[in-house]
Design a protein around this motif. Structure first.
Motif, short mmCIF file in Angstrom:
data_model
loop_
_atom_site.label_atom_id
_atom_site.label_comp_id
_atom_site.label_asym_id
_atom_site.label_seq_id
_atom_site.Cartn_x
_atom_site.Cartn_y
_atom_site.Cartn_z
N SER A 54 64.20 -15.19 -111.88
CA SER A 54 65.53 -14.75 -111.53
C SER A 54 65.65 -13.24 -111.61
CB SER A 54 66.58 -15.38 -112.48
OG SER A 54 66.28 -15.04 -113.81
N ARG A 62 58.65 -16.07 -100.64
CA ARG A 62 60.01 -15.77 -101.04
C ARG A 62 59.95 -15.37 -102.51
NH1 ARG A 62 64.46 -20.64 -101.68
NH2 ARG A 62 65.19 -19.89 -103.68
N LYS A 100 63.13 -6.05 -99.92
CA LYS A 100 63.73 -4.73 -99.68
C LYS A 100 62.99 -4.02 -98.55
CE LYS A 100 63.24 -0.54 -101.58
NZ LYS A 100 63.67 0.37 -100.50
N GLY A 115 61.67 -8.52 -103.28
CA GLY A 115 62.85 -9.26 -102.81
C GLY A 115 63.19 -8.92 -101.36
N GLU A 170 64.75 -13.81 -99.96
CA GLU A 170 63.92 -12.90 -99.16
C GLU A 170 62.54 -12.71 -99.80
OE1 GLU A 170 66.70 -9.75 -97.32
OE2 GLU A 170 67.79 -10.64 -98.97
N GLY A 222 72.22 -14.84 -95.62
CA GLY A 222 71.96 -15.33 -96.97
C GLY A 222 72.35 -16.79 -97.06
N THR A 265 66.85 -15.16 -105.08
CA THR A 265 67.02 -14.60 -103.75
C THR A 265 66.33 -15.51 -102.75
OG1 THR A 265 66.70 -12.63 -102.37
CG2 THR A 265 64.93 -13.17 -103.88
#
Lengths: 321, 414
Positions: B115, B111, B362, B360, B120, A59, B118
């Motif tokens: 909000s 990406r 996952k 995101g 990812e 991260g 993140t």
């Protein structure tokens, strides 16, 4: 340690034809070389004619924070991507990560998973300290790094070599991959050579445990959850519990701890000014004090100390600092 | 594995190689995670002279896209890259340069959007740009990234199209992932991709022109915007021809959609981008369990390949669209488009299912794919649709509750 055939001739027989994939998950702290290790393993496997895939996940963290990296090796195409949930082999660069739930080291490990831990303890000793299923093998890579490379965090080549040996890749492939990946990072040729020597040593020294290919285990459908609407007090990404980082100990991040020798300290406060975590305070006598629960072991204070009053001690109790 | 001329490469490096092999003239740049490695590589090559292009850092993505469009309008071959918030910051300029009919190539590294913030991937960033007039190609592998950039210049610069092209790759899933990539030979690329000589663009002091002029009253505007639509639709057949020549030059074939084990499939899962690889693995696993399933990967999203989608999905028992995006108040974006193009087909699938997964970044686990196939089969048998169903597990919700505890209920202080 069932099947620890130390000294056995490495071969690539672990990696089977068809869709079978060897999945290796690396866990380290930012700066220890887990990502580069995953690349060394990927490059070595690729150079032996396998399909390889490697990727890191991290991260916005800083040096010392948990990092994972993944390498998949197969004879055919690799269709899996991203994180590895059910690894064939888990390589742990820092034993203190095992107890950190955020690092997810133990995720997906069962009795058939091979687990390597960088630790001065033997597999049996480690087994008595922590509950970790899987076939455990250890080697003190940090000691090798300090001795051979003079740098405790330079673990990438050593981790790559150990992983390569365990999955059955050839020593020359690791050698070549260490050179290539470290050169890509701009490392000097002489340091690359020392890394190769240290990597060869670890390749030979690690006790073998069997590494199995990941198989389709047919887990059945996962129960899905339909989240209900909740009021914005809960349904909005926000934090109301106040500053709780103060009660979060980062002691587990340390491989080494800074220790002050007050007799050598000239009271310049450079360590205090440079500590990125605010873990150093100044006592009434003008000398610094380290608050260890907030010290992540970056050792910036050691680096800036003009009188070498900040010294370094290795953390010995790897599971509970 | 045939490893001749292959090397291990991230999707980001593959994107940079695409620009290098296309011998671009100009690279305006602004960094953003997870894209930065692309412009870093290009900056290095411009510095060493390995790429004979002008590299300029701009003060924002808005300026970056303006510079990209302006340079393309002078007849330069332009490459740039961004991601997520950066793409949104450049947003008004996307529509503007499409109206200039300036065929540059923009790589977006997907990406998810704030909000909460993140790093990812999901596709709400790139799909937000779907109405801008950019052609959109979405890549599944690192190999496809470099190949798609070459195809993008070829298609975008064709006089039948003359539109900017966006090539999408997923953050992390491709951007930081290394896998074997075969780089095309520069000589062969020069044959495939002739120099950019647009008839309507250029910069000459003796022949000034105004571009994107003001029009009022609506009819003029209608005419020109409709021209953009027709140009985009042309990209379908231009892609077909370019793909055929690409295959002749380089031996790899790309179509606007890709079917995987689809020939005899009763139920079909529709996906895009890097997670489509996982979808294919899930199809393999389901086939081992005796389920006749297949996967359709959407590769070209704009123009929308309605005919190819319809051909692939008609006569199926059920179709599940797995959207890695969420339009709040509606559901999956691509589901709507798939549904619309099947509406008039007399042999449309009996069940049409909408799943939302991978938001995101996952992970979508094997067990979740299994649940998707089960629910889709049931919908097909009953002849009804379901969804949008969020892929989100009971175990993940328990972790969420733990985080809520830390965020709101934890007593602080030593």
């Amino acid at each position: 340690m069932a099947g620890a055939a130390r000294g056995a001739e490495p071969s690539s027989t672990n990696i089977k034809e068809g869709p079978a994939v060897i999945s290796v998950r690396f866990h380290g702290r930012g700066g220890q070389g887990a990502k580069t290790a995953s690349r060394i393993l990927g490059t070595a496997a690729f150079s032996e004619g396998f399909t390889a895939q490697d990727s890191p996940i991290y991260g916005a963290e800083r040096r010392g924070a948990p990092v994972s990296a993944f390498t998949r090796i197969a004879k055919g195409p690799i269709r899996e991507r991203g994180i590895i949930i059910c690894p064939s082999l888990v390589v742990v660069a820092d034993a203190s990560l095992i107890g950190d739930p955020a690092a997810r080291v133990i995720e997906g490990i069962d009795e058939r998973t091979a687990v390597f831990v960088n630790s001065p303890l033997t597999g049996e000793q480690l087994h008595t300290r922590i509950s970790l299923p899987g076939r455990l093998t250890t080697l003190d890579l940090t000691e090798v790094a300090v001795r051979e490379l003079g740098k405790r965090s330079a673990l990438s080549a050593l981790l790559g070599a150990v992983a390569g040996r365990l999955v059955g890749l050839r020593s020359e492939s690791i050698d070549h991959a260490v050179a290539q990946e470290l050169a890509d990072l701009g490392v000097d040729a002489s340091i690359i050579q020392r890394n190769q020597t240290a990597a060869r040593h670890c390749y030979e020294a690690v006790s073998l445990v069997p590494v199995e290919t990941s198989v389709h285990r047919g887990p059945g459908p996962t129960p899905l959850r339909v989240p209900a609407y909740e009021p914005p007090t809960r349904g909005t990404a926000r934090i109301t519990a106040g500053p709780n980082s103060a009660i979060r100990s980062v002691s587990g991040w340390r491989t080494y701890r800074p220790v002050l020798r007050p007799d050598l300290c000239n009271g310049c406060w450079l360590c205090f000014a440079n500590c990125p975590e605010g873990a150093i305070t100044i006592k009434p006598d003008g000398k610094p004090a380290v608050y260890y629960p907030h010290c992540k072991g970056c050792l910036d204070c050691v680096e800036v100390c003009p009188t070498d009053a900040m010294t370094v001690e290795r953390e010995t109790d790897v599971t509970n600092k | 594995m045939d490893q001749k001329n292959q090397m291990m490469m991230t999707g980001n490096l593959a994107a940079a190689w695409g620009a290098r092999l296309a011998e671009v003239d100009y690279v305006p740049a602004f960094p953003i995670t997870p894209q930065t490695e692309i412009v870093e590589a290009l900056s290095k090559w411009c510095g060493t002279g390995e790429l004979n292009a002008r590299f300029v850092t701009l003060d924002s993505e808005h300026s970056m896209m303006t510079a990209a469009g302006a340079a393309a309008a002078t007849g330069a071959r332009v490459f740039t890259a961004t991601s997520s918030q950066g793409l949104l910051y450049a947003f008004e300029v996307l529509y503007t340069v499409a109206g200039w009919r300036a065929p540059l190539v923009l790589v977006n590294v997907s990406r998810a959007l704030a909000s909460p913030i993140t790093l990812e991937p999901d596709h709400n960033d790139v799909l937000a740009a779907r109405d801008s007039g950019f052609v959109q190609i979405h890549a599944e592998t690192c190999q496809e990234v470099v190949d798609s950039i070459l195809l993008a210049y070829r298609i975008g610069e064709d006089p039948l199209v003359c539109l900017p092209v966006l090539v999408n790759l997923d953050g992390f899933g491709l951007s930081f992932t290394r896998e074997p990539v075969r780089l095309p030979e520069p000589e062969a690329v020069r044959d495939f991709l002739p120099p950019f000589r647009p008839a309507h663009l250029g910069f000459k002091a003796s022949a000034p022109q105004a571009l994107g002029t003001a029009v009022l009253g609506g009819s003029t505007y209608s005419y020109f915007r409709h021209q953009i639509h027709l140009a985009s639709m042309n990209a379908l057949r231009v892609h077909e021809q370019a793909a055929t020549e690409f295959e002749q030059c380089f031996g790899r074939r790309y179509d606007v959609v890709e079917g995987y084990r689809i020939e005899d499939a009763e139920d079909v899962l529709v996906m895009s981008n890097a997670f489509a690889s996982k979808g294919k693995a899930a199809v393999d696993a389901a086939r081992e369990d005796g389920r006749k399933v297949g996967l359709l990967r959407l590769r070209m999203i704009r123009p929308w390949p309605a005919d190819a989608v319809r051909r692939a999905l008609r006569r199926r028992r059920a179709v599940a669209v797995l959207d890695q995006n969420l339009s709040p108040g509606q559901g999956g974006i691509l589901f709507q488009e798939v549904a619309a193009c099947l509406y008039h087909d007399p042999e449309r699938p009996r069940g049409l299912c909408s799943f939302i997964g991978g938001l995101g970044g996952k992970n979508i686990s094997e067990g979740e794919f299994h649940a998707v196939f089960e629910q889709t089969a049931a919908a097909g048998k009953q002849g009804q649709g379901i969804g949008p169903v969020l892929l989100y597990t009971e175990a993940e919700h328990r972790e969420m509750e733990q985080l809520q505890f830390l965020a709101h209920d934890l007593k602080t202080g030593r």
